[in-house]
Design a protein around this motif. Structure first.
Motif, PDB file in Angstrom:
ATOM      1  N   PRO A  84       8.112   0.525 -19.679  1.00  0.00           N
ATOM      2  CA  PRO A  84       7.803   1.007 -21.037  1.00  0.00           C
ATOM      3  C   PRO A  84       6.601   1.930 -21.095  1.00  0.00           C
ATOM      4  CG  PRO A  84       7.281  -1.331 -20.814  1.00  0.00           C
ATOM      5  CD  PRO A  84       8.070  -0.953 -19.614  1.00  0.00           C
ATOM      6  N   LEU A  85       5.712   1.838 -20.096  1.00  0.00           N
ATOM      7  CA  LEU A  85       4.563   2.736 -20.068  1.00  0.00           C
ATOM      8  C   LEU A  85       4.896   4.066 -19.384  1.00  0.00           C
ATOM      9  CD1 LEU A  85       1.658   0.234 -19.291  1.00  0.00           C
ATOM     10  CD2 LEU A  85       2.245   1.288 -21.475  1.00  0.00           C
ATOM     11  N   GLY A  86       6.133   4.210 -18.914  1.00  0.00           N
ATOM     12  CA  GLY A  86       6.588   5.496 -18.398  1.00  0.00           C
ATOM     13  C   GLY A  86       6.339   5.753 -16.925  1.00  0.00           C
ATOM     14  N   TYR A  87       5.926   4.745 -16.176  1.00  0.00           N
ATOM     15  CA  TYR A  87       5.623   4.963 -14.762  1.00  0.00           C
ATOM     16  C   TYR A  87       6.845   4.798 -13.859  1.00  0.00           C
ATOM     17  CZ  TYR A  87       0.690   4.790 -16.072  1.00  0.00           C
ATOM     18  OH  TYR A  87      -0.535   5.036 -16.643  1.00  0.00           O
ATOM     19  N   THR A  88       7.833   4.032 -14.323  1.00  0.00           N
ATOM     20  CA  THR A  88       9.037   3.801 -13.522  1.00  0.00           C
ATOM     21  C   THR A  88      10.276   3.936 -14.411  1.00  0.00           C
ATOM     22  OG1 THR A  88       8.788   1.411 -13.900  1.00  0.00           O
ATOM     23  CG2 THR A  88       7.937   2.288 -11.823  1.00  0.00           C
ATOM     24  N   ALA A 120      -1.607   1.593 -11.255  1.00  0.00           N
ATOM     25  CA  ALA A 120      -2.216   0.843 -10.158  1.00  0.00           C
ATOM     26  C   ALA A 120      -2.774  -0.483 -10.645  1.00  0.00           C
ATOM     27  CB  ALA A 120      -3.315   1.679  -9.507  1.00  0.00           C
ATOM     28  N   VAL A 121      -3.360  -0.493 -11.837  1.00  0.00           N
ATOM     29  CA  VAL A 121      -3.918  -1.732 -12.396  1.00  0.00           C
ATOM     30  C   VAL A 121      -2.808  -2.747 -12.660  1.00  0.00           C
ATOM     31  CG1 VAL A 121      -5.118  -2.726 -14.378  1.00  0.00           C
ATOM     32  CG2 VAL A 121      -5.933  -0.576 -13.377  1.00  0.00           C
ATOM     33  N   ILE A 122      -1.675  -2.283 -13.166  1.00  0.00           N
ATOM     34  CA  ILE A 122      -0.545  -3.184 -13.423  1.00  0.00           C
ATOM     35  C   ILE A 122      -0.036  -3.796 -12.121  1.00  0.00           C
ATOM     36  CG2 ILE A 122       1.873  -3.257 -14.158  1.00  0.00           C
ATOM     37  CD1 ILE A 122       1.095  -1.164 -16.305  1.00  0.00           C
ATOM     38  N   LEU A 123       0.126  -2.978 -11.095  1.00  0.00           N
ATOM     39  CA  LEU A 123       0.592  -3.500  -9.814  1.00  0.00           C
ATOM     40  C   LEU A 123      -0.452  -4.413  -9.175  1.00  0.00           C
ATOM     41  CD1 LEU A 123       2.376  -0.305  -8.471  1.00  0.00           C
ATOM     42  CD2 LEU A 123       3.453  -2.468  -9.138  1.00  0.00           C
ATOM     43  N   PHE A 124      -1.722  -4.110  -9.395  1.00  0.00           N
ATOM     44  CA  PHE A 124      -2.806  -5.011  -8.983  1.00  0.00           C
ATOM     45  C   PHE A 124      -2.602  -6.371  -9.641  1.00  0.00           C
ATOM     46  CE2 PHE A 124      -6.853  -7.052  -9.692  1.00  0.00           C
ATOM     47  CZ  PHE A 124      -7.613  -6.813  -8.561  1.00  0.00           C
ATOM     48  N   ALA A 125      -2.315  -6.363 -10.949  1.00  0.00           N
ATOM     49  CA  ALA A 125      -2.123  -7.619 -11.684  1.00  0.00           C
ATOM     50  C   ALA A 125      -0.880  -8.368 -11.194  1.00  0.00           C
ATOM     51  CB  ALA A 125      -2.006  -7.329 -13.183  1.00  0.00           C
ATOM     52  N   PHE A 177       8.249  -3.676  -4.194  1.00  0.00           N
ATOM     53  CA  PHE A 177       7.483  -2.500  -3.818  1.00  0.00           C
ATOM     54  C   PHE A 177       8.349  -1.431  -3.146  1.00  0.00           C
ATOM     55  CE2 PHE A 177       4.002  -5.039  -5.109  1.00  0.00           C
ATOM     56  CZ  PHE A 177       2.987  -4.142  -5.434  1.00  0.00           C
ATOM     57  N   VAL A 178       9.439  -1.824  -2.534  1.00  0.00           N
ATOM     58  CA  VAL A 178      10.400  -0.818  -2.081  1.00  0.00           C
ATOM     59  C   VAL A 178      10.961  -0.086  -3.296  1.00  0.00           C
ATOM     60  CG1 VAL A 178      12.691  -0.491  -1.073  1.00  0.00           C
ATOM     61  CG2 VAL A 178      11.003  -1.897   0.109  1.00  0.00           C
ATOM     62  N   ALA A 179      11.231  -0.839  -4.366  1.00  0.00           N
ATOM     63  CA  ALA A 179      11.713  -0.220  -5.600  1.00  0.00           C
ATOM     64  C   ALA A 179      10.667   0.723  -6.183  1.00  0.00           C
ATOM     65  CB  ALA A 179      12.074  -1.299  -6.618  1.00  0.00           C
ATOM     66  N   VAL A 180       9.410   0.372  -6.057  1.00  0.00           N
ATOM     67  CA  VAL A 180       8.330   1.253  -6.508  1.00  0.00           C
ATOM     68  C   VAL A 180       8.391   2.591  -5.783  1.00  0.00           C
ATOM     69  CG1 VAL A 180       5.819   1.588  -6.378  1.00  0.00           C
ATOM     70  CG2 VAL A 180       6.743  -0.556  -7.271  1.00  0.00           C
ATOM     71  N   ALA A 181       8.674   2.545  -4.472  1.00  0.00           N
ATOM     72  CA  ALA A 181       8.721   3.770  -3.667  1.00  0.00           C
ATOM     73  C   ALA A 181       9.977   4.586  -3.932  1.00  0.00           C
ATOM     74  CB  ALA A 181       8.633   3.415  -2.181  1.00  0.00           C
ATOM     75  N   VAL A 182      11.107   3.913  -4.154  1.00  0.00           N
ATOM     76  CA  VAL A 182      12.384   4.608  -4.314  1.00  0.00           C
ATOM     77  C   VAL A 182      12.543   5.184  -5.718  1.00  0.00           C
ATOM     78  CG1 VAL A 182      14.893   4.267  -4.326  1.00  0.00           C
ATOM     79  CG2 VAL A 182      13.495   3.244  -2.525  1.00  0.00           C
ATOM     80  N   THR A 235       0.819  -1.213   0.000  1.00  0.00           N
ATOM     81  CA  THR A 235       0.000   0.000   0.000  1.00  0.00           C
ATOM     82  C   THR A 235       0.857   1.269   0.000  1.00  0.00           C
ATOM     83  OG1 THR A 235      -1.745  -1.146   1.242  1.00  0.00           O
ATOM     84  CG2 THR A 235      -1.838   1.258   1.186  1.00  0.00           C
ATOM     85  N   VAL A 236       1.745   1.379   0.961  1.00  0.00           N
ATOM     86  CA  VAL A 236       2.506   2.616   1.151  1.00  0.00           C
ATOM     87  C   VAL A 236       3.421   2.940  -0.031  1.00  0.00           C
ATOM     88  CG1 VAL A 236       4.146   3.813   2.630  1.00  0.00           C
ATOM     89  CG2 VAL A 236       2.331   2.425   3.663  1.00  0.00           C
ATOM     90  N   PRO A 237       4.199   1.988  -0.568  1.00  0.00           N
ATOM     91  CA  PRO A 237       5.048   2.338  -1.717  1.00  0.00           C
ATOM     92  C   PRO A 237       4.271   2.871  -2.914  1.00  0.00           C
ATOM     93  CG  PRO A 237       5.770   0.268  -0.759  1.00  0.00           C
ATOM     94  CD  PRO A 237       4.464   0.608  -0.111  1.00  0.00           C
ATOM     95  N   VAL A 238       3.068   2.337  -3.129  1.00  0.00           N
ATOM     96  CA  VAL A 238       2.255   2.818  -4.242  1.00  0.00           C
ATOM     97  C   VAL A 238       1.882   4.277  -4.050  1.00  0.00           C
ATOM     98  CG1 VAL A 238       0.056   2.520  -5.454  1.00  0.00           C
ATOM     99  CG2 VAL A 238       1.389   0.526  -4.797  1.00  0.00           C
ATOM    100  N   MET A 239       1.736   4.700  -2.804  1.00  0.00           N
ATOM    101  CA  MET A 239       1.433   6.095  -2.526  1.00  0.00           C
ATOM    102  C   MET A 239       2.590   6.991  -2.948  1.00  0.00           C
ATOM    103  SD  MET A 239      -0.486   5.717   1.195  1.00  0.00           S
ATOM    104  CE  MET A 239      -1.039   7.421   1.219  1.00  0.00           C
ATOM    105  N   PHE A 240       3.830   6.520  -2.771  1.00  0.00           N
ATOM    106  CA  PHE A 240       5.005   7.280  -3.218  1.00  0.00           C
ATOM    107  C   PHE A 240       5.027   7.384  -4.742  1.00  0.00           C
ATOM    108  CE2 PHE A 240       6.227   6.580   1.071  1.00  0.00           C
ATOM    109  CZ  PHE A 240       7.239   7.482   1.376  1.00  0.00           C
ATOM    110  N   LEU A 241       4.695   6.278  -5.416  1.00  0.00           N
ATOM    111  CA  LEU A 241       4.670   6.305  -6.877  1.00  0.00           C
ATOM    112  C   LEU A 241       3.571   7.234  -7.377  1.00  0.00           C
ATOM    113  CD1 LEU A 241       5.813   5.153  -9.523  1.00  0.00           C
ATOM    114  CD2 LEU A 241       4.100   3.319  -9.349  1.00  0.00           C
TER     115      LEU A 241
END
Length: 317
Positions: A251-255, A188-193, A307-312, A48-54
């Protein structure tokens, strides 16, 4: 597969429920906390929390993080308490659940039911007033899905129980994103998947370890009704899809590069472990030498690292 009623008695252990007059206050508090399954909730909060950082592309409002974390704990705790209320008959027969509060009598079924419902109501109001109503709706939806769809409808009827029931465990990702943006995006949908495809290969190794417990109570987890070879093949399939989906964010530009490197390395090690398990299952290895719990333990490390990588990642772009 349908399941008949089971006798409410722990396997191989004759437990006597605690008399009402012999339930110390401190032990009762610990029992109510145990109803929320804190160790499982820790894993939910990791997603939950790392996604908030993203979603914030940086540090989100810390009060919002706190409010979302507390609301998430209360909601998941309510769902877990209601799960224990519904499953108290089979919990009494399974070795690994025979010490749960309802089985020992430290908490009565009526108390557990009231506790779970109260937490569900409080969490929904909490999210609505302190976060936003979209997050409140997602939180309530996750609770109802876990309790009604997974626990009541799927768990005792189909080997696909953990596949579709795992949707409830994916919802914290959407909740984390919506708490910041009051919306849901493709990220969010990708991370859900990712969590959706992670859940079966995360849980099936544990089910392989305790399949006798599930077989005893008639719960058709995949390892109960299929051979280790079949289960391992399914684990490998889900693992490849999970890793592939995890790489879509870049590739979708989110990370950026940091997340990509972590996803590749951690995902690559996951696949190594998954194929190792499959090779041992193909060779007919069973028991302790199957080493199925290696993948289970790594699965927790994997999702934490990812998910730590998602936040960082937003700080390194």
């Amino acid at each position: 597969m349908c399941v008949t009623a089971v006798e409410s008695r722990p396997a191989g252990v004759a437990l006597t429920p605690s008399p009402v007059g012999h339930r110390p206050f401190g032990a009762r508090i610990k029992a109510f906390v145990a109803l929320t399954k804190p160790r499982i909730i820790e894993l939910l909060l990791i997603t939950t929390v790392p996604v908030m950082f993203l979603a914030a592309q940086g540090v989100p409002d810390l009060w919002l993080v706190l409010a979302t974390t507390i609301g998430g704990y209360i909601s998941a705790g309510g769902a877990n308490a209601l799960n224990m209320y519904i499953d108290r008959d089979i919990d009494a027969l399974m070795d690994r659940t025979s010490q749960r509060p309802l089985v020992t009598g430290m908490v009565s079924p009526r108390e557990c039911l009231a506790f779970g419902i109260t937490l569900g109501v409080v969490s929904t109001v909490w999210f609505g007033l302190l976060v936003n109503w979209l997050s409140a709706a997602l939180s309530l939806g996750a609770l109802l899905f876990y309790v009604v769809v997974y626990t009541m409808l799927l768990k005792r009827r189909t080997a696909q129980n953990i596949v579709w029931g795992g949707i409830a465990g994916c919802m914290p990702v959407l909740i984390g994103w919506s708490s910041v943006t009051d919306s849901v995006s493709w990220a969010a949908v990708i991370l859900f998947a990712v969590i959706f495809f992670w859940t079966p290969p995360h849980y099936w190794p544990l089910s392989m370890k305790v399949k006798d417990d599930y077989a005893r109570v008639g719960v058709p987890m995949l390892p109960v009704i299929a051979s280790n070879r079949v289960v391992a093949r399914q684990i490998v399939i889900y693992s490849w899809v999970m890793v592939a989906v995890s790489l879509l964010l870049t590739p979708l530009g989110y990370t950026g590069w940091f997340y990509t490197v972590v996803a590749l390395l951690s995902g690559g090690f996951w696949l190594w472990e998954a194929h190792g398990l499959q090779n041992r299952a193909k060779a007919g290895i069973a028991g302790a030498k199957l080493k199925e719990m290696r993948l289970f333990h790594w699965s927790i490390t994997y999702v934490s690292l990812l998910f730590v990588a998602v936040a960082v990642d937003p700080f390194l772009r």
